[in-house]
Structure formats: structure tokens, C-alpha cells
Design a protein around this motif. Structure first.
Motif, PDB file in Angstrom:
ATOM      1  N   GLU A   1      43.557  26.572  33.020  1.00  0.00           N
ATOM      2  CA  GLU A   1      42.214  26.046  33.264  1.00  0.00           C
ATOM      3  C   GLU A   1      41.226  27.120  32.840  1.00  0.00           C
ATOM      4  O   GLU A   1      41.490  28.308  32.990  1.00  0.00           O
ATOM      5  N   ASN A   2      40.090  26.701  32.348  1.00  0.00           N
ATOM      6  CA  ASN A   2      39.068  27.660  31.935  1.00  0.00           C
ATOM      7  C   ASN A   2      38.225  28.032  33.151  1.00  0.00           C
ATOM      8  O   ASN A   2      37.139  27.506  33.364  1.00  0.00           O
ATOM      9  N   ARG A   3      38.791  28.920  33.966  1.00  0.00           N
ATOM     10  CA  ARG A   3      38.048  29.419  35.127  1.00  0.00           C
ATOM     11  C   ARG A   3      38.393  30.884  35.355  1.00  0.00           C
ATOM     12  O   ARG A   3      39.422  31.382  34.900  1.00  0.00           O
ATOM     13  N   VAL A   4      37.534  31.557  36.054  1.00  0.00           N
ATOM     14  CA  VAL A   4      37.626  32.997  36.273  1.00  0.00           C
ATOM     15  C   VAL A   4      38.968  33.366  36.899  1.00  0.00           C
ATOM     16  O   VAL A   4      39.426  32.733  37.847  1.00  0.00           O
ATOM     17  N   GLY A   5      39.594  34.392  36.350  1.00  0.00           N
ATOM     18  CA  GLY A   5      40.799  34.960  36.933  1.00  0.00           C
ATOM     19  C   GLY A   5      42.118  34.398  36.445  1.00  0.00           C
ATOM     20  O   GLY A   5      43.181  34.918  36.799  1.00  0.00           O
ATOM     21  N   GLN A   6      42.094  33.355  35.626  1.00  0.00           N
ATOM     22  CA  GLN A   6      43.341  32.725  35.180  1.00  0.00           C
ATOM     23  C   GLN A   6      44.174  33.638  34.291  1.00  0.00           C
ATOM     24  O   GLN A   6      45.389  33.704  34.444  1.00  0.00           O
ATOM     25  N   VAL A   7      43.541  34.348  33.383  1.00  0.00           N
ATOM     26  CA  VAL A   7      44.280  35.250  32.488  1.00  0.00           C
ATOM     27  C   VAL A   7      44.895  36.394  33.296  1.00  0.00           C
ATOM     28  O   VAL A   7      46.067  36.738  33.120  1.00  0.00           O
ATOM     29  N   LEU A   8      44.132  36.956  34.197  1.00  0.00           N
ATOM     30  CA  LEU A   8      44.627  38.041  35.036  1.00  0.00           C
ATOM     31  C   LEU A   8      45.844  37.599  35.848  1.00  0.00           C
ATOM     32  O   LEU A   8      46.810  38.353  35.999  1.00  0.00           O
ATOM     33  N   GLU A   9      45.821  36.381  36.349  1.00  0.00           N
ATOM     34  CA  GLU A   9      46.948  35.865  37.128  1.00  0.00           C
ATOM     35  C   GLU A   9      48.242  35.890  36.317  1.00  0.00           C
ATOM     36  O   GLU A   9      49.286  36.307  36.818  1.00  0.00           O
ATOM     37  N   VAL A  10      48.171  35.488  35.065  1.00  0.00           N
ATOM     38  CA  VAL A  10      49.369  35.485  34.215  1.00  0.00           C
ATOM     39  C   VAL A  10      49.771  36.915  33.869  1.00  0.00           C
ATOM     40  O   VAL A  10      50.951  37.270  33.933  1.00  0.00           O
ATOM     41  N   ILE A  11      48.822  37.746  33.516  1.00  0.00           N
ATOM     42  CA  ILE A  11      49.137  39.128  33.145  1.00  0.00           C
ATOM     43  C   ILE A  11      49.801  39.868  34.297  1.00  0.00           C
ATOM     44  O   ILE A  11      50.741  40.640  34.101  1.00  0.00           O
ATOM     45  N   ARG A  12      49.365  39.618  35.515  1.00  0.00           N
ATOM     46  CA  ARG A  12      49.971  40.273  36.677  1.00  0.00           C
ATOM     47  C   ARG A  12      51.430  39.898  36.888  1.00  0.00           C
ATOM     48  O   ARG A  12      52.183  40.647  37.506  1.00  0.00           O
TER      49      ARG A  12
END
Length: 129
Positions: free
Chosen positions: A32-43
Motif C-alpha cells: 500500500e502507498n502509505r508511510v512506513g511500508q518500505v521500512l516494514e519490509v526492510i526490517r
């Protein structure tokens, strides 16, 4: 290969079955295009055996596609699945370019001759080789 039952000539055609060029697995993770989504996967990969060695992001108003190349694709697939992320896999051609100034042009010419399109490209952070 016969061209027909009406007495047409035969043509011998040899095609390649498979490939043997170097490739890597790319995971396209749909977010979803919302804040924090990329960070969630990278973590998901932080501090573990599986490292992110290539990354690119395509963004639109509704969603994003995070494209990842992982150091250990089998384990990476497992991690993404266990965390219920929607993803697709593709095989990419991996190329190590020499340091001379014409290497990128030579690569593009080789791909053109092989009738291989470039849809997107990004560097891989892998050392050495």
C-alpha cells in the motif's frame, strides 16, 4: 521441420532449449502507498542471513512495488511468505561490467543483438563480484 503435407520442402531449425546466462531472482513486493511500508519490509531482513543486495521502488497514487534482489532467495521467499506479503518473482540477467568507458554501451549492443529488452536496471551491491 516439415512445411506441409503438399510436398513442401523441409527446413532444419535449431532453437535453444533453456539458458545458461547468470541470473538472479528479483522479488516484486506489492505494498500500500502509505508511510512506513518500505521500512516494514526492510526490517524483515535486518540482522539476519538474508541481505538486500539490490533495491528499487516504483510508486503510484494507490500502491508501490518494492523490487528486491536478495542474497539468499530461497530463505527470502520464505520470510516474505511467512509475513504475508504479496509478491511476484522474476529472473533477471546479472552482468558485471568492466571499468572501461564503453562497457555499458557494449552491454546495450549485446542485448540489442539478442533482442532482449531492458525494462529497468539497477546496480547490485555485491562485493567481490
Amino acid at each position: 521441420m516439415s512445411l506441409g503435407e503438399d510436398g513442401g520442402s523441409e527446413i532444419d531449425v535449431e532453437t535453444l532449449h533453456g539458458r545458461n546466462w547468470p541470473s538472479v531472482t528479483q522479488f516484486s513486493v506489492f505494498l500500500e502507498n502509505r508511510v512506513g511500508q518500505v521500512l516494514e519490509v526492510i526490517r524483515l531482513f535486518h540482522g539476519g542471513k538474508v541481505k538486500i543486495v539490490g533495491l528499487t521502488i516504483s510508486d503510484s497514487a494507490d500502491c508501490s512495488i518494492l523490487r528486491l534482489v536478495l542474497s539468499h532467495p530461497e530463505q527470502g521467499r520464505e520470510i516474505l511468505s511467512l509475513n504475508k506479503h504479496a509478491f511476484a518473482e522474476n529472473e533477471l540477467i546479472a552482468v558485471e561490467l568492466p571499468s572501461n568507458s564503453t562497457s555499458l554501451a557494449d552491454l546495450c549492443l549485446s542485448l540489442l543483438r539478442a533482442e532482449i529488452n531492458i525494462h529497468y536496471a539497477y546496480p547490485l551491491i555485491v562485493q567481490p563480484h
